[in-house]
Design a protein around this motif. Sequence first.
Motif, PDB file in Angstrom:
ATOM      1  N   SER A  90      22.595  -7.720  -9.528  1.00  0.00           N
ATOM      2  CA  SER A  90      23.438  -6.531  -9.614  1.00  0.00           C
ATOM      3  C   SER A  90      24.672  -6.728  -8.745  1.00  0.00           C
ATOM      4  O   SER A  90      25.301  -5.765  -8.328  1.00  0.00           O
ATOM      5  N   THR A  91      25.026  -7.966  -8.528  1.00  0.00           N
ATOM      6  CA  THR A  91      26.167  -8.258  -7.653  1.00  0.00           C
ATOM      7  C   THR A  91      27.505  -7.931  -8.304  1.00  0.00           C
ATOM      8  O   THR A  91      28.524  -7.916  -7.629  1.00  0.00           O
ATOM      9  N   CYS A  92      27.499  -7.657  -9.607  1.00  0.00           N
ATOM     10  CA  CYS A  92      28.744  -7.295 -10.280  1.00  0.00           C
ATOM     11  C   CYS A  92      28.900  -5.781 -10.394  1.00  0.00           C
ATOM     12  O   CYS A  92      29.772  -5.307 -11.112  1.00  0.00           O
ATOM     13  N   HIS A  93      28.066  -5.047  -9.678  1.00  0.00           N
ATOM     14  CA  HIS A  93      28.126  -3.580  -9.685  1.00  0.00           C
ATOM     15  C   HIS A  93      29.537  -3.081  -9.373  1.00  0.00           C
ATOM     16  O   HIS A  93      30.112  -3.453  -8.361  1.00  0.00           O
ATOM     17  N   VAL A  94      30.058  -2.252 -10.265  1.00  0.00           N
ATOM     18  CA  VAL A  94      31.335  -1.583 -10.008  1.00  0.00           C
ATOM     19  C   VAL A  94      31.169  -0.086 -10.263  1.00  0.00           C
ATOM     20  O   VAL A  94      30.271   0.341 -10.995  1.00  0.00           O
ATOM     21  N   ILE A  95      32.030   0.674  -9.641  1.00  0.00           N
ATOM     22  CA  ILE A  95      32.034   2.125  -9.827  1.00  0.00           C
ATOM     23  C   ILE A  95      33.324   2.491 -10.541  1.00  0.00           C
ATOM     24  O   ILE A  95      34.414   2.214 -10.039  1.00  0.00           O
ATOM     25  N   VAL A  96      33.167   3.046 -11.725  1.00  0.00           N
ATOM     26  CA  VAL A  96      34.330   3.456 -12.508  1.00  0.00           C
ATOM     27  C   VAL A  96      34.875   4.725 -11.859  1.00  0.00           C
ATOM     28  O   VAL A  96      34.146   5.687 -11.630  1.00  0.00           O
ATOM     29  N   MET A  97      36.158   4.714 -11.520  1.00  0.00           N
ATOM     30  CA  MET A  97      36.711   5.777 -10.678  1.00  0.00           C
ATOM     31  C   MET A  97      37.165   6.997 -11.454  1.00  0.00           C
ATOM     32  O   MET A  97      37.559   7.989 -10.847  1.00  0.00           O
ATOM     33  N   ASP A  98      37.150   6.943 -12.740  1.00  0.00           N
ATOM     34  CA  ASP A  98      37.622   8.055 -13.554  1.00  0.00           C
ATOM     35  C   ASP A  98      36.599   8.302 -14.656  1.00  0.00           C
ATOM     36  O   ASP A  98      36.279   7.407 -15.420  1.00  0.00           O
TER      37      ASP A  98
ATOM     38  N   GLY B 284      44.132   0.228 -18.123  1.00  0.00           N
ATOM     39  CA  GLY B 284      44.426   1.117 -17.000  1.00  0.00           C
ATOM     40  C   GLY B 284      43.207   1.567 -16.213  1.00  0.00           C
ATOM     41  O   GLY B 284      43.336   2.324 -15.245  1.00  0.00           O
ATOM     42  N   ILE B 285      42.047   1.096 -16.607  1.00  0.00           N
ATOM     43  CA  ILE B 285      40.824   1.491 -15.908  1.00  0.00           C
ATOM     44  C   ILE B 285      40.882   1.068 -14.437  1.00  0.00           C
ATOM     45  O   ILE B 285      41.484   0.042 -14.092  1.00  0.00           O
ATOM     46  N   ARG B 286      40.312   1.881 -13.575  1.00  0.00           N
ATOM     47  CA  ARG B 286      40.227   1.559 -12.152  1.00  0.00           C
ATOM     48  C   ARG B 286      38.763   1.533 -11.756  1.00  0.00           C
ATOM     49  O   ARG B 286      38.003   2.437 -12.104  1.00  0.00           O
ATOM     50  N   VAL B 287      38.408   0.495 -11.077  1.00  0.00           N
ATOM     51  CA  VAL B 287      37.017   0.366 -10.630  1.00  0.00           C
ATOM     52  C   VAL B 287      36.999   0.038  -9.142  1.00  0.00           C
ATOM     53  O   VAL B 287      37.876  -0.646  -8.630  1.00  0.00           O
ATOM     54  N   ALA B 288      36.002   0.563  -8.473  1.00  0.00           N
ATOM     55  CA  ALA B 288      35.817   0.278  -7.053  1.00  0.00           C
ATOM     56  C   ALA B 288      34.560  -0.544  -6.872  1.00  0.00           C
ATOM     57  O   ALA B 288      33.591  -0.395  -7.629  1.00  0.00           O
TER      58      ALA B 288
END
Length: 116
Positions: free
Chosen positions: A44-52, A94-98
């Motif tokens: 799960s090291t590629c886990h990202v949080i979609v900010m929108d 335009g997606i933003r991920v944290a």
Amino acid sequence: APFFRISVTFVDKDGEEKLIKGHASKYGRTGLDGGACEGSLACSTCHVIVMDMGYYNKLEDPTDEENDMLDLAFGLTETSRLGCQIVAKPELDGIRVAIPAATRNFAVDGYVPKPH
Ligand code: FES
């Protein structure tokens, strides 16, 4: 369309934003990973949080396998995904991920802590 542009902003743990612009020649995995297992759903090291939430809702639904792996991820949120499973498409431009550690330092739109 056979070709489309997609730009993705990554927000790191210091709140620094990095805009990546690319062309995709066909619909496919975005490679938003840098993950240890190279997209085989074994980490799960590629886990990202979609900010929108709007962008989150444009993503294909996660498979059961992705959800199982996400359950093990550190800092899971309601808009968490495994980056390697995100399929590139024009609507995602335009997606933003944290990255997960970022959420501890600043507010993220749509960030909802999820208990394990
Ligand atoms: Fe391992 Fe995504 S790179 S699950």
